[in-house]
Scaffold this active site. Structure first.
Site, mmCIF file in Angstrom:
data_model
loop_
_atom_site.group_PDB
_atom_site.id
_atom_site.type_symbol
_atom_site.label_atom_id
_atom_site.label_comp_id
_atom_site.label_asym_id
_atom_site.label_seq_id
_atom_site.Cartn_x
_atom_site.Cartn_y
_atom_site.Cartn_z
ATOM 1 N NE ARG A 51 0.272 1.524 3.368
ATOM 2 C CZ ARG A 51 1.040 2.558 3.755
ATOM 3 N NH1 ARG A 51 2.265 2.080 3.826
ATOM 4 N NH2 ARG A 51 0.700 3.744 3.867
ATOM 5 N NE ARG A 94 -6.716 0.811 -2.095
ATOM 6 C CZ ARG A 94 -5.787 1.207 -1.218
ATOM 7 N NH1 ARG A 94 -4.925 0.536 -1.024
ATOM 8 N NH2 ARG A 94 -6.059 2.105 -0.193
ATOM 9 C CG ASP A 244 -3.052 7.904 -1.442
ATOM 10 O OD1 ASP A 244 -2.933 6.578 -1.953
ATOM 11 O OD2 ASP A 244 -2.960 8.321 -0.381
ATOM 12 C CG ASN A 254 -2.559 11.589 2.691
ATOM 13 O OD1 ASN A 254 -1.998 10.684 1.867
ATOM 14 N ND2 ASN A 254 -2.008 11.913 3.944
#
Length: 353
Positions: A51, A94, A244, A254
């Site tokens: 991750r 994701r 992210d 984030n």
């Protein structure tokens, strides 16, 4: 000056397969998972064995190669058609982490541009995945050192608050937000890290503290709801977080809880920095309203381990990310320099100069 001796690399190409640190087992068990197939890599990304946006990008690049390796045809067009299916499988894992899509796009582009046989394309894909891995590590070193330049001059030794885990575990190594922390520690500018526990998956408690302990970096764990109190008590000098996905205007997605942290930092006149590679900036999105927000399984909220902590009949909402508006961000620390959120376009110009 301090030196780090325990290097952490969450994604490693080794013996014709990918070794991933299983981050779901930390901090109690330091274990690796061997990935040989694309479907296994997709599952590892989805279940957060690996991750962190940059690490997900690296893993996805290797996933593209593993998927390519499984395609049994010598026909170029058929191979590329099947490779598109591999890409789509990985894209669904994701949705918020833009590095995932960036890495997949780069791998596809290389595949289409490579001349020669299908085997030539497969070898080029492996070489490209390994390059993405190596480049991200160098990017993190640059982010860490660029972050040094914007640290407050006083006090000499700073206390930095961070959220979630934007460290070596979230990248190819060294980290983005924790890259800044590591560089500050190396240069004798760090007094201590305060780490938010980061509900609901506790990446701060499990991962950030683990990384700091491995390297002898002083770290204090707090619950997410303690940040404002710590700031009011004068315990925090600045905040550094990862991201992210960052929109063109500087809005930054984030881990959930980052937005509220930015608000309380603003209320206490504490600098709030986002540290991220330029691959995390999505210039196709004008602002943060366009960033897709992943919603995860509600059991992350209602269950701790095997214990259900809520009554039957309660309902749940579990967004994995929130978006911090650009006006709450002091600056964005990248490998190409430090930019005010509204000046991200300049970083792009510098990147291609």
């Amino acid at each position: 000056m301090n030196s780090s001796t325990n290097q952490v690399y969450p994604v490693i190409w080794h013996n014709n397969s990918v070794s991933l640190i299983d981050q779901t087992r930390l901090p109690n068990e330091y274990a690796f998972v061997e990935i040989h197939r694309c479907s296994d890599m997709a599952q590892a990304i989805k279940t957060m064995i690996v991750r962190g946006a940059p690490a997900i990008g690296v893993a996805a690049a290797y996933g593209m190669y593993l998927g390519a390796r499984e395609i049994e045809t010598s026909d170029r067009n058929q191979f590329l058609t099947e490779l598109e299916k591999v890409a789509q499988l990985l894209r669904t894992t994701r949705p918020t982490a833009v590095n995932l899509f960036w890495a997949i796009s780069r791998m596809l582009k290389i595949a289409y541009e490579t001349l020669g046989t299908v085997e030539d394309i497969k070898q080029t894909l492996l070489n490209t995945a390994r390059s993405i891995n190596a480049e991200d590590l160098q990017t993190c070193y640059a982010i860490g050192d660029n972050g040094l330049r914007v640290l407050p001059q006083t006090p000499e030794k700073l206390t930095i608050l961070t959220h979630c885990n934007a460290g070596a575990l979230a990248t190819a190594g060294y980290g983005t937000a924790l890259g800044v922390v590591r560089s500050a520690f190396r240069e004798g500018r760090l007094a201590r890290v305060f780490a938010d526990e980061t509900r609901p998956r506790l990446q701060g408690a499990k991962l950030t503290t683990w990384e700091c302990v491995q390297e002898g970096i002083p770290v204090t764990l707090i619950t997410d709801s303690m940040a404002a109190h710590c700031m009011k008590q004068g315990l925090i000098d600045l905040v550094v977080v990862g991201a992210d996905r960052i929109a063109a205007n500087g809005d930054a997605a984030n881990k959930i809880g980052t937005y509220s942290l930015a608000l309380v930092a603003k209320a206490h006149n504490i600098p709030f920095y986002v540290a991220a590679p330029l691959s995390t900036v999505d210039f196709s999105l004008s602002d943060g309203n366009e960033i897709p927000i992943e919603e995860r399984n509600p059991e992350e909220i209602y269950q701790i381990g095997e214990t259900i902590i809520t009554p039957t009949g309660a309902e749940f909402y579990n967004p994995a990310f929130d978006v911090t508006p650009a006006q709450l961000i002091t600056a964005i620390i990248t490998e190409n320099g430090v930019f005010a959120p509204g000046e991200l376009a300049k970083s792009r110009i510098k990147q291609f100069a």
